[in-house]
Design a protein around this motif. Sequence first.
Motif, PDB file in Angstrom:
ATOM      1  N   ASP A 192      10.338   7.111 -12.353  1.00  0.00           N
ATOM      2  CA  ASP A 192       9.205   8.030 -12.518  1.00  0.00           C
ATOM      3  C   ASP A 192       7.869   7.292 -12.418  1.00  0.00           C
ATOM      4  O   ASP A 192       6.852   7.880 -12.043  1.00  0.00           O
ATOM      5  CB  ASP A 192       9.236   8.702 -13.907  1.00  0.00           C
ATOM      6  CG  ASP A 192       9.994  10.026 -13.922  1.00  0.00           C
ATOM      7  OD1 ASP A 192      10.724  10.300 -12.959  1.00  0.00           O
ATOM      8  OD2 ASP A 192       9.838  10.765 -14.910  1.00  0.00           O
ATOM      9  N   THR A 193       7.863   6.032 -12.846  1.00  0.00           N
ATOM     10  CA  THR A 193       6.596   5.303 -12.996  1.00  0.00           C
ATOM     11  C   THR A 193       6.448   4.126 -12.033  1.00  0.00           C
ATOM     12  O   THR A 193       5.440   3.418 -12.093  1.00  0.00           O
ATOM     13  CB  THR A 193       6.446   4.784 -14.448  1.00  0.00           C
ATOM     14  OG1 THR A 193       7.522   3.872 -14.715  1.00  0.00           O
ATOM     15  CG2 THR A 193       6.467   5.922 -15.455  1.00  0.00           C
ATOM     16  N   CYS A 194       7.464   3.916 -11.205  1.00  0.00           N
ATOM     17  CA  CYS A 194       7.406   2.825 -10.212  1.00  0.00           C
ATOM     18  C   CYS A 194       7.684   3.410  -8.833  1.00  0.00           C
ATOM     19  O   CYS A 194       8.440   4.371  -8.708  1.00  0.00           O
ATOM     20  CB  CYS A 194       8.511   1.803 -10.449  1.00  0.00           C
ATOM     21  SG  CYS A 194       8.571   1.052 -12.066  1.00  0.00           S
ATOM     22  N   ARG A 195       7.128   2.800  -7.791  1.00  0.00           N
ATOM     23  CA  ARG A 195       7.606   3.091  -6.435  1.00  0.00           C
ATOM     24  C   ARG A 195       8.588   1.989  -6.071  1.00  0.00           C
ATOM     25  O   ARG A 195       8.234   0.801  -6.142  1.00  0.00           O
ATOM     26  CB  ARG A 195       6.457   3.140  -5.418  1.00  0.00           C
ATOM     27  CG  ARG A 195       5.680   4.438  -5.475  1.00  0.00           C
ATOM     28  CD  ARG A 195       4.823   4.692  -4.236  1.00  0.00           C
ATOM     29  NE  ARG A 195       4.174   5.992  -4.376  1.00  0.00           N
ATOM     30  CZ  ARG A 195       2.966   6.165  -4.900  1.00  0.00           C
ATOM     31  NH1 ARG A 195       2.249   5.132  -5.294  1.00  0.00           N
ATOM     32  NH2 ARG A 195       2.462   7.381  -5.015  1.00  0.00           N
ATOM     33  N   LEU A 251       9.450  -3.767  -4.982  1.00  0.00           N
ATOM     34  CA  LEU A 251       8.602  -3.144  -6.004  1.00  0.00           C
ATOM     35  C   LEU A 251       7.242  -2.879  -5.349  1.00  0.00           C
ATOM     36  O   LEU A 251       6.441  -3.796  -5.176  1.00  0.00           O
ATOM     37  CB  LEU A 251       8.455  -4.060  -7.222  1.00  0.00           C
ATOM     38  CG  LEU A 251       7.536  -3.555  -8.336  1.00  0.00           C
ATOM     39  CD1 LEU A 251       8.034  -2.234  -8.917  1.00  0.00           C
ATOM     40  CD2 LEU A 251       7.404  -4.597  -9.445  1.00  0.00           C
ATOM     41  N   VAL A 252       7.017  -1.633  -4.964  1.00  0.00           N
ATOM     42  CA  VAL A 252       5.798  -1.269  -4.231  1.00  0.00           C
ATOM     43  C   VAL A 252       4.610  -1.227  -5.185  1.00  0.00           C
ATOM     44  O   VAL A 252       3.578  -1.877  -4.975  1.00  0.00           O
ATOM     45  CB  VAL A 252       5.984   0.111  -3.543  1.00  0.00           C
ATOM     46  CG1 VAL A 252       4.685   0.571  -2.883  1.00  0.00           C
ATOM     47  CG2 VAL A 252       7.107   0.019  -2.528  1.00  0.00           C
ATOM     48  N   ASP A 253       4.743  -0.451  -6.258  1.00  0.00           N
ATOM     49  CA  ASP A 253       3.692  -0.359  -7.289  1.00  0.00           C
ATOM     50  C   ASP A 253       4.299   0.240  -8.553  1.00  0.00           C
ATOM     51  O   ASP A 253       5.438   0.706  -8.547  1.00  0.00           O
ATOM     52  CB  ASP A 253       2.486   0.473  -6.795  1.00  0.00           C
ATOM     53  CG  ASP A 253       2.861   1.872  -6.341  1.00  0.00           C
ATOM     54  OD1 ASP A 253       3.794   2.455  -6.908  1.00  0.00           O
ATOM     55  OD2 ASP A 253       2.221   2.389  -5.399  1.00  0.00           O
ATOM     56  N   PHE A 254       3.549   0.184  -9.635  1.00  0.00           N
ATOM     57  CA  PHE A 254       4.025   0.774 -10.889  1.00  0.00           C
ATOM     58  C   PHE A 254       2.868   0.978 -11.842  1.00  0.00           C
ATOM     59  O   PHE A 254       1.794   0.407 -11.667  1.00  0.00           O
ATOM     60  CB  PHE A 254       5.102  -0.100 -11.555  1.00  0.00           C
ATOM     61  CG  PHE A 254       4.641  -1.499 -11.883  1.00  0.00           C
ATOM     62  CD1 PHE A 254       4.707  -2.508 -10.941  1.00  0.00           C
ATOM     63  CD2 PHE A 254       4.136  -1.799 -13.140  1.00  0.00           C
ATOM     64  CE1 PHE A 254       4.294  -3.807 -11.244  1.00  0.00           C
ATOM     65  CE2 PHE A 254       3.712  -3.092 -13.450  1.00  0.00           C
ATOM     66  CZ  PHE A 254       3.788  -4.093 -12.502  1.00  0.00           C
ATOM     67  N   LYS A 255       3.129   1.805 -12.851  1.00  0.00           N
ATOM     68  CA  LYS A 255       2.134   2.128 -13.879  1.00  0.00           C
ATOM     69  C   LYS A 255       2.648   1.703 -15.255  1.00  0.00           C
ATOM     70  O   LYS A 255       3.816   1.951 -15.569  1.00  0.00           O
ATOM     71  CB  LYS A 255       1.884   3.628 -13.881  1.00  0.00           C
ATOM     72  CG  LYS A 255       0.856   4.079 -14.854  1.00  0.00           C
ATOM     73  CD  LYS A 255       1.210   5.023 -15.964  1.00  0.00           C
ATOM     74  CE  LYS A 255       2.548   5.576 -16.120  1.00  0.00           C
ATOM     75  NZ  LYS A 255       2.729   6.451 -17.288  1.00  0.00           N
ATOM     76  N   LEU A 256       1.782   1.064 -16.026  1.00  0.00           N
ATOM     77  CA  LEU A 256       2.150   0.676 -17.391  1.00  0.00           C
ATOM     78  C   LEU A 256       1.206   1.334 -18.387  1.00  0.00           C
ATOM     79  O   LEU A 256       0.049   1.619 -18.069  1.00  0.00           O
ATOM     80  CB  LEU A 256       2.029  -0.844 -17.574  1.00  0.00           C
ATOM     81  CG  LEU A 256       2.899  -1.730 -16.683  1.00  0.00           C
ATOM     82  CD1 LEU A 256       2.599  -3.199 -16.978  1.00  0.00           C
ATOM     83  CD2 LEU A 256       4.384  -1.440 -16.876  1.00  0.00           C
ATOM     84  N   THR A 312       0.831  -1.208   0.000  1.00  0.00           N
ATOM     85  CA  THR A 312       0.000   0.000   0.000  1.00  0.00           C
ATOM     86  C   THR A 312       0.867   1.261   0.000  1.00  0.00           C
ATOM     87  O   THR A 312       1.870   1.344   0.704  1.00  0.00           O
ATOM     88  CB  THR A 312      -0.924   0.056   1.236  1.00  0.00           C
ATOM     89  OG1 THR A 312      -0.106   0.000   2.414  1.00  0.00           O
ATOM     90  CG2 THR A 312      -1.926  -1.085   1.255  1.00  0.00           C
ATOM     91  N   ALA A 313       0.454   2.219  -0.823  1.00  0.00           N
ATOM     92  CA  ALA A 313       1.135   3.526  -0.897  1.00  0.00           C
ATOM     93  C   ALA A 313       0.257   4.451  -1.733  1.00  0.00           C
ATOM     94  O   ALA A 313      -0.745   4.015  -2.319  1.00  0.00           O
ATOM     95  CB  ALA A 313       2.518   3.391  -1.530  1.00  0.00           C
ATOM     96  N   LEU A 337      13.311   5.273  -3.307  1.00  0.00           N
ATOM     97  CA  LEU A 337      14.304   5.487  -4.369  1.00  0.00           C
ATOM     98  C   LEU A 337      13.572   5.791  -5.677  1.00  0.00           C
ATOM     99  O   LEU A 337      13.826   5.157  -6.698  1.00  0.00           O
ATOM    100  CB  LEU A 337      15.192   4.241  -4.509  1.00  0.00           C
ATOM    101  CG  LEU A 337      16.018   3.874  -3.268  1.00  0.00           C
ATOM    102  CD1 LEU A 337      16.676   2.509  -3.434  1.00  0.00           C
ATOM    103  CD2 LEU A 337      17.067   4.951  -2.983  1.00  0.00           C
ATOM    104  N   ASP A 338      12.626   6.725  -5.642  1.00  0.00           N
ATOM    105  CA  ASP A 338      11.775   6.968  -6.806  1.00  0.00           C
ATOM    106  C   ASP A 338      11.230   8.400  -6.772  1.00  0.00           C
ATOM    107  O   ASP A 338      11.638   9.207  -5.933  1.00  0.00           O
ATOM    108  CB  ASP A 338      10.605   5.966  -6.811  1.00  0.00           C
ATOM    109  CG  ASP A 338       9.830   6.040  -5.510  1.00  0.00           C
ATOM    110  OD1 ASP A 338       9.309   7.123  -5.200  1.00  0.00           O
ATOM    111  OD2 ASP A 338       9.748   5.034  -4.773  1.00  0.00           O
TER     112      ASP A 338
END
Length: 244
Positions: free
Chosen positions: A206-209, A181-186, A105-106, A219-220
């Motif tokens: 830029d696109t991942c936590r 790898l917390v989360d990311f956007k594709l 969660t974030a 680190l993002d």
Amino acid sequence: MEDQQVSTMEKTEFLYEGKAKKIYRTPDPGLYLVEYKDDATAFDGLKKGTIAGKGVVNNLVSAHLFQLLERHGVPTHFVELVSDREMVVRAVRIIALEIVVRNITAGSLAKRLGLEEGLVLDQPVVETYYKSDELHDPLINNDHIRLLNLAAPEEVEAMRAAALVVNEVLKEYLAGRGIDLVDFKLEFGRTLDDGRLVLADEISPDTCRLWDRDTKKKLDKDRFRRDLGGVEEAYAEIMRRLIR
Ligand code: C5P
């Protein structure tokens, strides 16, 4: 870096400038050239700044991860690196959807559902957002995607399935480098020449936590969004850990 080829492909005509990248046509109509910028924005462009060296990190990290994913059977738009800031990609029409996958969660999930940050999820959560600056990228469901005719139901399913494969591959790869790898956007696109669905855009800090596994240090891009300082250092650290 051993797996990253460098080409001499030239840019012909400027096509489009996004928040973090510029896109050019090339002499081959099936290929575009992407140039990664140091410009950074957050909160729908309300916060603007520069992260020195970000374009280089995001270009090289994206190239590295696209090649890793291709080796695991995920088709991507990546063709080859041209320079530290430029890559050649298959020309695609981007589908106006952002597919977000979450393992911890974030961010907006924590806020929307009233959860504290840092809870490890039993299974990944997949979300779809409508890519629209005007509407501030709202969370949407499959019925909304059909209503707006953004993608066919089979395509949505294919993007969701691909996103889960991407998650497994990246999670394991990053874990080996001490990163959660917390989360990311594709984002996905359909190729101009044959309409194939491929993973597009970028995969970067830029696109991942990305959190350090031991210290949970961010680190993002959250370092930029939340004024945490040490932004450039965090991007450089990700590049150092990934590209050896
Ligand atoms: O803000 P939120 O928690 O929804 O973001 C989820 C993930 O998607 C984060 O890794 C964030 O960096 C990424 N994201 C993005 N571009 C957006 C929105 C989110 O890369 N427009």
